[in-house]
Design a protein around this motif. Sequence first.
Motif, short mmCIF file in Angstrom:
data_model
loop_
_atom_site.label_atom_id
_atom_site.label_comp_id
_atom_site.label_asym_id
_atom_site.label_seq_id
_atom_site.Cartn_x
_atom_site.Cartn_y
_atom_site.Cartn_z
N THR A 75 0.86 -0.85 -0.08
CA THR A 75 0.30 0.23 0.33
C THR A 75 1.04 1.02 0.10
O THR A 75 0.65 2.49 -0.71
N LEU A 76 1.89 1.20 1.13
CA LEU A 76 2.83 2.95 0.88
C LEU A 76 3.10 2.85 -0.42
O LEU A 76 3.43 3.34 -0.82
N GLU A 77 3.67 1.74 -0.87
CA GLU A 77 4.58 2.01 -2.45
C GLU A 77 3.60 2.40 -3.48
O GLU A 77 4.16 2.87 -4.48
N LYS A 78 2.35 1.95 -3.85
CA LYS A 78 1.48 2.84 -4.50
C LYS A 78 0.74 3.92 -4.53
O LYS A 78 0.86 4.57 -4.95
N ASN A 79 0.82 3.93 -3.30
CA ASN A 79 0.93 5.97 -2.46
C ASN A 79 1.76 6.40 -3.03
O ASN A 79 1.48 7.85 -3.44
N HIS A 80 3.16 6.02 -2.81
CA HIS A 80 4.27 6.54 -3.35
C HIS A 80 4.41 7.46 -4.56
O HIS A 80 4.22 8.12 -5.04
N ILE A 81 4.27 5.84 -5.44
CA ILE A 81 4.66 6.08 -6.74
C ILE A 81 3.04 6.68 -7.22
O ILE A 81 3.55 7.65 -8.63
N LEU A 82 2.19 6.33 -6.71
CA LEU A 82 0.91 7.92 -7.09
C LEU A 82 1.37 8.91 -7.32
O LEU A 82 1.31 9.79 -7.36
N ALA A 93 -0.89 -0.41 -14.35
CA ALA A 93 -2.14 -1.61 -14.75
C ALA A 93 -2.67 -2.55 -13.68
O ALA A 93 -3.54 -2.92 -13.82
N GLU A 94 -1.43 -3.45 -12.68
CA GLU A 94 -1.84 -3.55 -11.95
C GLU A 94 -2.66 -2.95 -10.89
O GLU A 94 -3.70 -3.90 -10.32
N TRP A 95 -2.84 -2.03 -10.76
CA TRP A 95 -3.62 -0.98 -10.12
C TRP A 95 -4.31 -0.93 -10.58
O TRP A 95 -5.85 0.17 -10.59
N GLY A 96 -5.48 -0.73 -11.88
CA GLY A 96 -5.87 -0.89 -13.02
C GLY A 96 -5.73 0.55 -13.24
O GLY A 96 -6.80 0.94 -13.54
N GLY A 97 -4.92 1.09 -13.47
CA GLY A 97 -4.85 2.37 -13.64
C GLY A 97 -4.04 2.95 -15.53
O GLY A 97 -4.53 1.86 -16.61
#
Length: 462
Positions: free
Chosen positions: A422-429, A458-462
Amino acid sequence: MTLTTPISPEERWPLATVLVVDDEPGMRSFLQKTLAPRVGQVLVAANADEADELTRRHRIDLVVLDIAMPGRDGITWLKSLRAEGHGCEAVLITAFADLDTAIEALRAGASDFILKPFRVTQILNALRQGLERAELRRQNFVLRRSLSQRTPAAGGLVGQSLAIRGLQAAIQRVAGVDSTVLLTGESGTGKELAALALHRHSPRAAGPFVPVNCATLSAELIESELFGHAWRSSDGTRQLHDGLFVYAQGGTLFLDEVGELPMALQATLLRALEERRIRPVGSEQEVPVDVRIIAATHRPLAREVEAGRFRPDLYYRLQVVEINLPPLRKHKEDIPALVEHFINTLAPQLGLPPIEVSPDELAFLAQYDWPGNVRELRNLIERSLILGALNVSALYQGLARAEARTPAPPAPVAPLTTDLQTLEKNHILAVLASVGGDKTRAAQSLGISRRTLERRVAEWGG
């Protein structure tokens, strides 16, 4: 010409060596009696030949020099002194002078010119101004060197944990005495900052703080760096270079990674500590020094002594007081205060806005073991300020290597994997948003390829 008034602290220069060169015994005696209570050492010579001998054996801070002397006159001798590489201040005195003589004296390297007979206040003012100029040159050198080596600011040791409070108390106790201190601890724990705190709280605080990292200098260079050296230039003139012991006069010399010193130099350092005198490489000069030594090492020196790599007598001489700095993993409760401190100090230096660090992110930082200690945390915050958000992904590679060496954790800590994702996703976004969705720039900032970034999105559906 007698002294009737007490000597004020402003008229004392205890670290200075002054050479008086005059063929008149009465003038030599008067100047010696006048200056002896005020400076560390007064040397006298009746002619240029005697003065030559003294300058070979002593480092001179200031010369009081008569112009009219039998044999070589004062201006001729001063020119030869400059050709030999001596940069000491020079005050010329004479009973007979005209404008041409004054101009020639200044061209020869004199810093002041006084006519006989003179008042005591005149010679003392010339002495004070000359020694202040010499001190200013030393301070400028130390400042330039500190800036080039990124010496930390004296902001104090941050934290309120039991470990840090104990360290702060130890520094307060030891700072007031002049004993040698050995700082131990892992790399990145803040040994230079602790040394600076010892200096700032000591009676030597008004003097210079001169750090030198013994591990970054070659064995050939470190002796001349510490003690100075003399050599002949290509045109045959003799050049003199002061060492860091001289630049640290009246202050503190910090020897970081002292365990890296070659054995031969360890013996030289031991003699300097015991005799309080140094001899520059290739020179006959003996220079008295008034310097407090603080040494630091990440190696256990007792083991180095057992292995024959470190002199036991130098070890005991350095270890008068030993202070151990704890690794960050032993006081993780200080991480929030350290993060706030680094953000508040680094953001203005970088000219960047501060970043927000959430409680979840702080909790993640507390889960990391910080093998690079406080230095690693500082570097993480600096990198994060540049990127505009906490650079959590910078720790992933190290965590992945650590996890590969560690057995699978028990079930209660399984949620950590989800938290990291979750932290990785938030940071990249957040990085993507900061560059307006430009995936190429975002990938460069994150240190990953654009293809990897696109796959994650793409894994996050973005």
